[in-house]
Design a protein around this motif. Structure first.
Motif, PDB file in Angstrom:
ATOM      1  N   CYS A 174       0.864  -1.181   0.000  1.00 39.59           N
ATOM      2  CA  CYS A 174       0.000   0.000   0.000  1.00 39.59           C
ATOM      3  C   CYS A 174       0.902   1.234   0.000  1.00 39.59           C
ATOM      4  CB  CYS A 174      -0.946  -0.003   1.196  1.00 39.59           C
ATOM      5  SG  CYS A 174      -0.211   0.511   2.759  1.00 39.59           S
ATOM      6  N   ARG A 176       1.553   3.331   2.278  1.00 39.29           N
ATOM      7  CA  ARG A 176       2.373   3.481   3.487  1.00 39.29           C
ATOM      8  C   ARG A 176       3.502   2.466   3.567  1.00 39.29           C
ATOM      9  NH1 ARG A 176      -0.299   5.135   9.017  1.00 39.29           N
ATOM     10  NH2 ARG A 176       1.816   5.941   9.265  1.00 39.29           N
ATOM     11  N   CYS A 177       3.412   1.392   2.786  1.00 37.11           N
ATOM     12  CA  CYS A 177       4.555   0.477   2.709  1.00 37.11           C
ATOM     13  C   CYS A 177       5.741   1.198   2.066  1.00 37.11           C
ATOM     14  CB  CYS A 177       4.214  -0.741   1.868  1.00 37.11           C
ATOM     15  SG  CYS A 177       3.034  -1.873   2.615  1.00 37.11           S
ATOM     16  N   CYS A 247       3.792  -2.739   8.209  1.00 39.66           N
ATOM     17  CA  CYS A 247       3.180  -1.485   7.743  1.00 39.66           C
ATOM     18  C   CYS A 247       2.024  -1.110   8.677  1.00 39.66           C
ATOM     19  CB  CYS A 247       2.671  -1.667   6.318  1.00 39.66           C
ATOM     20  SG  CYS A 247       1.640  -0.299   5.730  1.00 39.66           S
ATOM     21  N   CYS A 250      -1.522  -1.531   6.116  1.00 44.58           N
ATOM     22  CA  CYS A 250      -1.957  -2.842   5.608  1.00 44.58           C
ATOM     23  C   CYS A 250      -1.412  -3.994   6.441  1.00 44.58           C
ATOM     24  CB  CYS A 250      -1.592  -2.999   4.137  1.00 44.58           C
ATOM     25  SG  CYS A 250       0.169  -3.189   3.793  1.00 44.58           S
TER      26      CYS A 250
HETATM   27 ZN   LIG Z   1       1.138  -1.111   3.632  1.00 38.00          ZN
END
Ligand SMILES: [Zn+2]
Length: 261
Positions: A174, A176-177, A247, A250
């Motif tokens: 995602c 934010r990863c 993360c 996710c």
């Molecule tokens: Zn993520």
């Protein structure tokens, strides 16, 4: 879907149906799909136009702004009449899109996207395509889409450079990863201050729409890639992008951007 099923729009989609990567079956899937275009500026204008022409069955176009003169070089859905009328972008976009393809449903939403309404907006569509002009909205969208298990396609453009990532919750990384937090306020240049080349925005939007069509038609998945584009040099570089097991979004499912401050 049998290959000899009549096309949703007869001759309208003949060139896409002739494309073996889509075909009549893929075109039917697009006709049954709904997409939320979140933000209808330089990226969203091009996305919405391509998606409407491609025959997405229901398009929801969300934006909070009015059309202004300086939008016209980069925002390809609008014209001087929209500027004179001080038309909300979502409504001006809907008028243009209905003229382009009256066979699909277009739903304009004049809205300021917040933590309070993003989940309802995301819930309206099968897939969200990112036409936002700021990272705060993208992190909200990432939280809401991952929480709902809904695919979305990130796209950013600045100057002549761009980035694209198709987010498939539960399958690939995602936002934010890749980017733990949005840049601190004012630390990142914006198109307002730095400028943007119209062709760069259309290129980024084109790649986003391609990723969206691949997801909606169920095209074979080719792995997680973050695409970085530089239209001035004519380069497009896909780099492998991996999920972070820890993360916040996710991995740990801590949807902190959706929570009231
Ligand atoms: Zn993520």
């Amino acid at each position: 879907m049998p290959a000899d099923t009549p096309s949703p729009g007869g001759e309208r989609y003949a060139r896409h149906e002739a494309l073996s990567l889509i075909g009549a079956a893929g075109q039917h899937k697009l006709a049954r799909s709904s997409v939320l275009v979140l933000g209808c500026g330089s990226l969203g204008s091009a996305q919405a136009m391509l998606l409407a022409r491609a025959g997405i069955g229901r398009l929801i176009v969300a934006d909070r702004d009015f059309v202004q003169l300086f939008n016209l070089p980069t925002q390809i859905l609008y014209d001087e009449n929209d500027v004179k009328a001080r038309a909300p972008k979502a409504e001006a976009a809907a008028r243009r899109l209905r003229a382009i393809n009256p066979e699909i449903k277009i739903e304009p939403v004049v809205v300021n996207v917040t933590a309070g309404n993003i989940e309802e907006l995301v819930g309206r569509a099968d897939l969200v395509i990112d036409g936002a002009d700021n990272f705060e909205t993208r992190f909200l969208l990432n939280d809401a889409a991952v929480k709902a298990g809904k695919p979305w396609v990130y796209g950013g453009v600045l100057g002549v450079d761009g980035m694209v990532l198709a987010v498939r919750p539960g399958v690939g990384p995602c936002l934010r990863c890749l980017f733990e937090l949005p840049p601190a306020g004012g630390r990142l240049p914006t198109c307002d201050a730095f400028g943007v080349l119209n062709a760069a925005a259309v290129w980024v939007a084109s790649l986003q729409v391609t990723e969206a069509i691949k997801i909606l038609t169920g095209a074979p998945y080719e792995g997680h890639k973050l695409h970085t584009l530089d239209i001035w040099r004519g380069t497009a570089s896909p780099v492998a992008a991996e999920r972070k097991p820890d993360c916040s979004c996710c991995g740990r499912r801590n949807f902190e951007f959706l929570k009231p401050a």
